[in-house]
Design a protein around this motif. Structure first.
Motif, mmCIF file in Angstrom:
data_model
loop_
_atom_site.group_PDB
_atom_site.id
_atom_site.type_symbol
_atom_site.label_atom_id
_atom_site.label_comp_id
_atom_site.label_asym_id
_atom_site.label_seq_id
_atom_site.Cartn_x
_atom_site.Cartn_y
_atom_site.Cartn_z
ATOM 1 N N GLN A 124 0.833 -1.233 -0.033
ATOM 2 C CA GLN A 124 0.148 -0.079 0.031
ATOM 3 C C GLN A 124 0.888 1.136 -0.122
ATOM 4 O OE1 GLN A 124 -3.722 -0.003 2.373
ATOM 5 N NE2 GLN A 124 -3.636 -2.222 2.831
ATOM 6 N N GLU A 161 0.827 5.607 -0.350
ATOM 7 C CA GLU A 161 -0.242 6.539 -0.151
ATOM 8 C C GLU A 161 0.846 7.995 -0.345
ATOM 9 O OE1 GLU A 161 -2.383 8.959 3.587
ATOM 10 O OE2 GLU A 161 -3.163 7.110 2.891
ATOM 11 N N GLU A 219 -8.069 6.275 -5.060
ATOM 12 C CA GLU A 219 -7.372 5.231 -4.807
ATOM 13 C C GLU A 219 -7.786 4.178 -5.829
ATOM 14 O OE1 GLU A 219 -8.089 2.938 -0.707
ATOM 15 O OE2 GLU A 219 -9.401 1.678 -2.145
ATOM 16 N N ARG A 230 -6.344 0.015 -7.210
ATOM 17 C CA ARG A 230 -6.136 -1.363 -7.124
ATOM 18 C C ARG A 230 -5.620 -2.169 -8.331
ATOM 19 N NH1 ARG A 230 -7.618 -6.520 -6.636
ATOM 20 N NH2 ARG A 230 -7.031 -7.603 -4.479
ATOM 21 N N ARG A 238 -2.691 5.193 -3.257
ATOM 22 C CA ARG A 238 -3.683 6.455 -3.193
ATOM 23 C C ARG A 238 -2.840 7.730 -3.593
ATOM 24 N NH1 ARG A 238 -5.356 3.026 0.333
ATOM 25 N NH2 ARG A 238 -3.592 3.370 1.583
#
Length: 335
Positions: A25, A27, A46, A48, A83
Motif C-alpha cells: 500500500q 499513499e 485510490e 488497485r 492513493r
C-alpha cells in the motif's frame, strides 16, 4: 538488483512480497493542499492493480477533456493499492459525478478545486505499508537489520522498476545511442534508465568501500529535501554534524554533459565508472542531459515493524520522492 552489494550483509530473511495488492500500500504525500478555487480539480484517487498513466487517460475520457488536461505528480506501483492525487483541467465545465467513474478498480475519494495543474515530481514523498508473507529466516538477525536501517538508512539505489522487464531498458538505451529510432515517450524512459545504471554502479562501488553514508575526498553533498548540492570542500566538524542530522548526504552522479563536479577520490571513482559505461555516458552527453546529483543515502522516516503472525511481517515508513520501497526491503529479505 541481486548483484548489487548490501549495506547490512546477506539478508537474514526470505519472504514473498505482493502476495496480494493489499500487501503493498502506497499513499502519496504532496506536501500542500488544494487552494479551493480555479479551473482545475484535484482528485484524491485510490487504485488497485491499475497503472497510473491508464488511470489518467480514463479520467480524461470520463471528464470529456484531452489527456493533456490531466496531471499527476508521480507514477505509482501497479501491483498495489495506492492513493494519489490527479489534477483535471475543467475550464468552463462543471464537475462530473466522480462517484460514477466506471472502473471498479479505481475510486475517486475526494475532489477539490485548485488553480494549477499537477506537475511531475511535485510531491514530498510517499508513505508505505508493506506486508511480507511466508517469511523464513533468522528473526533475531532481522531485528538487528531493522534497527540498523532505522539509524543508518540504506543505499539509495534505483529500484528494478526503473530498468524495465528483465532490466532491458539499459540495453535498449545502448541501442538508441547507437542509432536505433525510438518513440519520443520511450526515449525519456531510456535516458532515465541509462543515468540510473551509472548511478547504481557508482553507489555499488561506494557500498563496497563502506563509503555510501560517509564522504570520500572530493565529495559533493546533496541537501536533504531538495535537488541542490554543494562542494567539494574540506570535511569539517560542521559538515560532520549536518551529516549526522541528515541535513546533507553524500551524492552520486546523474550523468550528463561535461565532467562530474566531484574531485580527488570521489571524482576518480565516478570517472572510472563513467569510462566503463562510455557508450551510456556519451549518449547522455549527446542528449544534452545536465550533470545532476542524487543522494547516496536513503533514510526511511518513521520506520516501524510488527509481526502479524509467525510468517507475516508488516513494515511501514515514509520515503522522499524518487526513492524506492523495494531497496529498503532488499536489505532485510530476499523476495
Amino acid at each position: 538488483m541481486s548483484e548489487l552489494p548490501y549495506a547490512c550483509g546477506t539478508p537474514p530473511l526470505a519472504a514473498r512480497l505482493r502476495a496480494s495488492p493489499e500487501d503493498f500500500q502506497v499513499e502519496e504525500i504532496l506536501g500542500y493542499d488544494a487552494d479551493g478555487v480555479g479551473e482545475h480539480v484535484l482528485l484524491w484517487v485510490e487504485k488497485r492493480g491499475a497503472n497510473t498513466d491508464w488511470v489518467a487517460r480514463e479520467l480524461a475520457k470520463f471528464a470529456g477533456v484531452p489527456q493533456v488536461a490531466v496531471g499527476y505528480a508521480g507514477m505509482k506501483d501497479r501491483h498495489a493499492v495506492t492513493r494519489q492525487t490527479f489534477s483535471v483541467q475543467l475550464a468552463g465545465k462543471t464537475d462530473p459525478d466522480w462517484s460514477t467513474f466506471p472502473h471498479a478498480e479505481v475510486k475517486v475519494l475526494a475532489a477539490t478545486r485548485h488553480s494549477r495543474k499537477l506537475k511531475r515530481g511535485a510531491l514530498r514523498g510517499n508513505r508505505f505499508v508493506l506486508v511480507l508473507r511466508e517469511v523464513q529466516g533468522d528473526r533475531a538477525a532481522a531485528e538487528q537489520v531493522l534497527q540498523q536501517i532505522a539509524v543508518r538508512g540504506v543505499p539509495n539505489y534505483y529500484g528494478e522498476q526503473r530498468f524495465g522487464r528483465e532490466g532491458g531498458n539499459v540495453e535498449q538505451a545502448r541501442a538508441m545511442f547507437g542509432g536505433r529510432r525510438v518513440e519520443r515517450d520511450k526515449r525519456s524512459f531510456l535516458l532515465s534508465a541509462a543515468r540510473s545504471h551509472i548511478f547504481n554502479n557508482v553507489l555499488a562501488a561506494r557500498v563496497e568501500r563502506d563509503a555510501w553514508d560517509k564522504p570520500l575526498d572530493g565529495e559533493i553533498w546533496s541537501l536533504a529535501g531538495s535537488r541542490s548540492w554543494f562542494g567539494p570542500e574540506p570535511f569539517t566538524d560542521v559538515l560532520a554534524e549536518r551529516l549526522v542530522r541528515a541535513d546533507i548526504h553524500p551524492s552520486g552522479p546523474l550523468w550528463g554533459q561535461g565532467e562530474p563536479p566531484t574531485q580527488a577520490e570521489a571524482g576518480a571513482l565516478e570517472r572510472e565508472i563513467g569510462a566503463a559505461n562510455s557508450d551510456l555516458a556519451a549518449g547522455l552527453a549527446a542528449a544534452r542531459m545536465d550533470q545532476e546529483r542524487r543522494p547516496l543515502r536513503l533514510l526511511p522516516k518513521d520506520l516501524k515493524w510488527r509481526w502479524l503472525d509467525d510468517a507475516s511481517l508488516e513494515l511501514s515508513f515514509e520515503l522522499p520522492a524518487g526513492a524506492y520501497a523495494t531497496v529498503v526491503v532488499r536489505e532485510l529479505a530476499t523476495v
